[in-house]
Design a protein around this motif. Structure first.
Motif, short mmCIF file in Angstrom:
data_model
loop_
_atom_site.label_atom_id
_atom_site.label_comp_id
_atom_site.label_asym_id
_atom_site.label_seq_id
_atom_site.Cartn_x
_atom_site.Cartn_y
_atom_site.Cartn_z
N SER A 1 56.97 45.73 91.88
CA SER A 1 57.02 46.87 90.96
C SER A 1 56.09 46.61 89.79
CB SER A 1 58.45 47.09 90.43
OG SER A 1 58.88 46.01 89.63
N HIS A 2 55.79 47.67 89.03
CA HIS A 2 54.96 47.57 87.82
C HIS A 2 53.62 46.89 88.11
CE1 HIS A 2 59.07 48.12 86.31
NE2 HIS A 2 58.53 48.63 85.21
N TYR B 1 54.28 36.50 86.62
CA TYR B 1 54.43 36.69 88.07
C TYR B 1 53.18 36.25 88.82
CZ TYR B 1 58.42 39.44 86.53
OH TYR B 1 59.59 39.84 85.94
N GLU B 2 52.02 36.58 88.30
CA GLU B 2 50.79 36.22 89.00
C GLU B 2 50.52 34.71 88.90
OE1 GLU B 2 49.62 38.19 91.03
OE2 GLU B 2 50.67 39.98 90.32
N GLU B 3 50.91 34.09 87.81
CA GLU B 3 50.74 32.64 87.72
C GLU B 3 51.74 31.93 88.64
OE1 GLU B 3 50.50 31.23 83.68
OE2 GLU B 3 48.84 32.58 83.20
N ALA B 4 52.96 32.49 88.74
CA ALA B 4 53.91 31.93 89.70
C ALA B 4 53.40 32.09 91.13
CB ALA B 4 55.27 32.62 89.55
N ARG B 5 52.78 33.23 91.42
CA ARG B 5 52.21 33.46 92.76
C ARG B 5 51.13 32.41 93.06
NH1 ARG B 5 51.91 38.21 95.41
NH2 ARG B 5 52.22 39.40 93.47
N ALA B 6 50.26 32.16 92.10
CA ALA B 6 49.19 31.19 92.31
C ALA B 6 49.75 29.79 92.54
CB ALA B 6 48.24 31.18 91.11
N LEU B 7 50.79 29.43 91.80
CA LEU B 7 51.39 28.11 91.97
C LEU B 7 52.12 27.99 93.31
CD1 LEU B 7 52.70 27.60 88.32
CD2 LEU B 7 50.86 26.31 89.44
N THR C 1 65.08 43.16 88.36
CA THR C 1 63.94 43.20 87.45
C THR C 1 62.90 42.12 87.76
OG1 THR C 1 65.13 41.81 85.86
CG2 THR C 1 65.30 44.20 85.57
N ASN C 2 63.16 41.28 88.76
CA ASN C 2 62.18 40.27 89.19
C ASN C 2 61.09 40.97 90.01
OD1 ASN C 2 60.72 38.16 90.30
ND2 ASN C 2 62.52 36.97 90.89
N ARG C 3 59.96 41.23 89.39
CA ARG C 3 58.92 42.02 90.04
C ARG C 3 58.29 41.31 91.23
NH1 ARG C 3 55.96 44.15 84.42
NH2 ARG C 3 57.88 45.05 83.53
N LEU C 4 58.32 40.00 91.23
CA LEU C 4 57.77 39.27 92.36
C LEU C 4 58.66 39.39 93.59
CD1 LEU C 4 55.15 37.56 92.51
CD2 LEU C 4 56.56 35.51 92.22
N LEU C 5 59.94 39.69 93.37
CA LEU C 5 60.88 39.87 94.47
C LEU C 5 60.80 41.27 95.05
CD1 LEU C 5 63.33 38.79 96.16
CD2 LEU C 5 64.80 39.69 94.33
#
Length: 406
Positions: A257-258, A308-314, A250-254
């Protein structure tokens, strides 16, 4: 007036040269502190203490290092795992509900205790007490499961039913919570209070971005944990027979998805959501030889997939900034999540261990230790030189040397 005899002078001079050489050799180790290899070439002085207890965003401005992105999460942290430097953070010690990211602590506690091939037949009692609305992997009573299957249910489906089954194997729900509290204490997680082993909203249950970083660091040091955290899909058994069905992380960044694109180099770790905690995430990625760990707790923007998008930016910022970024704090060296039964009280330690833990949180502690060692070594060499001088003085005959007047 008497002049100095040459053998003692030569001995003392040699001692001084040796001491200077030692300091020169230690120079790069001292300079390679929290501000990088060029600490002594114009960087601001290293901080004596961590700033992680301070409120707001913590970041050390530095030429060539961009500022961290502005994100809406209530708390977050970016850590370079190789050096254990926390490169930037916001309210890192703020206690917040962790949701299913607390399953990382559950895994650290229970995962080492059972072989992956062990088979456990789940009983109705094992599944008692699962909260309504909990995520489920599909575990059924009176059905045998391999331990590895149950861990797939924990990491991929975030299944509370799989957590309950494994907790039953561990001696029960209450014992597992007590064990998790002990694990958190051994890891140095000062902000975590465990009231529910699966992370479901429970009064009084909290963690923090700093503590979740500790759990992520310790988990990635465990090969089984790292494997499950990075697994994208698996087959889950049906009714104990040969039939299975597919489950996806369910970790979409991995997995991507969605509407979330997968992050290049992501290696896990765990996501979570409850209505009270909001979205939470521990995410780690590896580019080349560098591994970054990001924790994000409860973004407030209201945007879809914000966590997820904030984790991506960081993560993007961390990979750009890490080569020259300063540290605002340090994670301690990874500690064993499990107590060594043969080590007794030495595992938790006395004053020496407490001092070591305290020093681990200070960015300059390693460099300070090198400086102390350097001057101690220099003093020892100088003392040896003086001893040599005295030996020469006692060895030569009494009276003027080399025809010089006394």
């Amino acid at each position: 007036m008497a002049t100095a005899s040459w053998p003692p002078v030569r001995a003392v001079s040699a001692a001084a040269v040796c001491a200077a050489g030692l300091l020169a050799l230690c120079g790069p180790a001292v300079a390679d502190g929290p501000y990088g290899i060029d600490d002594l070439r114009g960087a601001p002085p290293a901080r004596a203490e961590s700033t992680l207890d301070d409120r707001g965003v913590q970041f050390v401005p530095r030429p060539g290092v961009p500022e961290p992105p502005r994100v809406s999460a209530m708390s977050w942290a970016v850590t370079e795992l190789g050096s254990r430097k926390i490169l930037a953070a916001k309210d890192a010690h703020r206690p917040l509900p962790p949701a299913s990211t607390l399953k990382a602590l559950f895994a650290l506690t229970v995962l080492p205790r059972f072989s992956q091939g062990t088979v456990h037949t789940v009983s109705g009692a094992d599944l008692a007490g699962i909260e309504s609305g909990s995520a489920l992997a599909g575990v059924k009573e009176d059905t045998p499961y391999r331990v590895a299957d149950l861990w797939h249910g924990v990491f991929l489906s975030s299944g509370s039913d799989a957590v309950h089954a494994l907790a039953a194997m561990n001696g029960g729900w209450g014992k597992t919570i007590a064990d998790m509290r002990a694990t958190a204490d051994r890891l140095g997680a000062r902000d975590t209070t465990v009231e529910s082993a699966d992370g479901f909203d429970t009064p009084g249950q909290f963690s923090s971005a700093y503590d979740l970083s500790l759990f992520g660091q310790a988990g990635l040091a465990n090969p089984d944990f790292a494997h499950f955290a990075a697994t994208k899909t698996a087959q889950f058994p049906v009714d104990g027979g040969a039939d299975t069905y597919g489950i996806q992380n369910t970790n979409r960044l991995l997995v991507g998805s969605h509407g979330v694109a997968p992050y290049d180099g992501l290696i896990g770790v765990k996501n979570g959501y409850t209505s009270h905690a909001g979205n939470t995430l521990i995410a780690a990625a590896r580019h080349g030889g560098r591994t970054l760990l990001v924790t994000v707790m409860n973004p407030r923007s209201g945007a879809d997939n914000a966590v997820y998008e904030e984790a991506r930016a960081l993560l993007d910022w961390g990979f750009e900034a890490a080569p020259r970024a300063a540290a605002v704090g340090m994670l301690p060296a990874p500690a064993s999540a499990e107590r060594d039964p043969g080590a007794g009280k030495a595992v938790d330690g006395g004053p020496t261990t407490k001092l070591r833990r305290a020093a681990a949180g200070r960015p300059g502690s390693d460099a300070n230790a090198v400086i102390v060692w350097s001057f101690s070594a220099a003093g020892a060499v100088a003392a040896a030189g003086l001893g040599t001088a005295l030996w020469w003085r006692r060895r030569r005959p009494d009276g003027p040397e080399d025809g010089q007047p006394s």
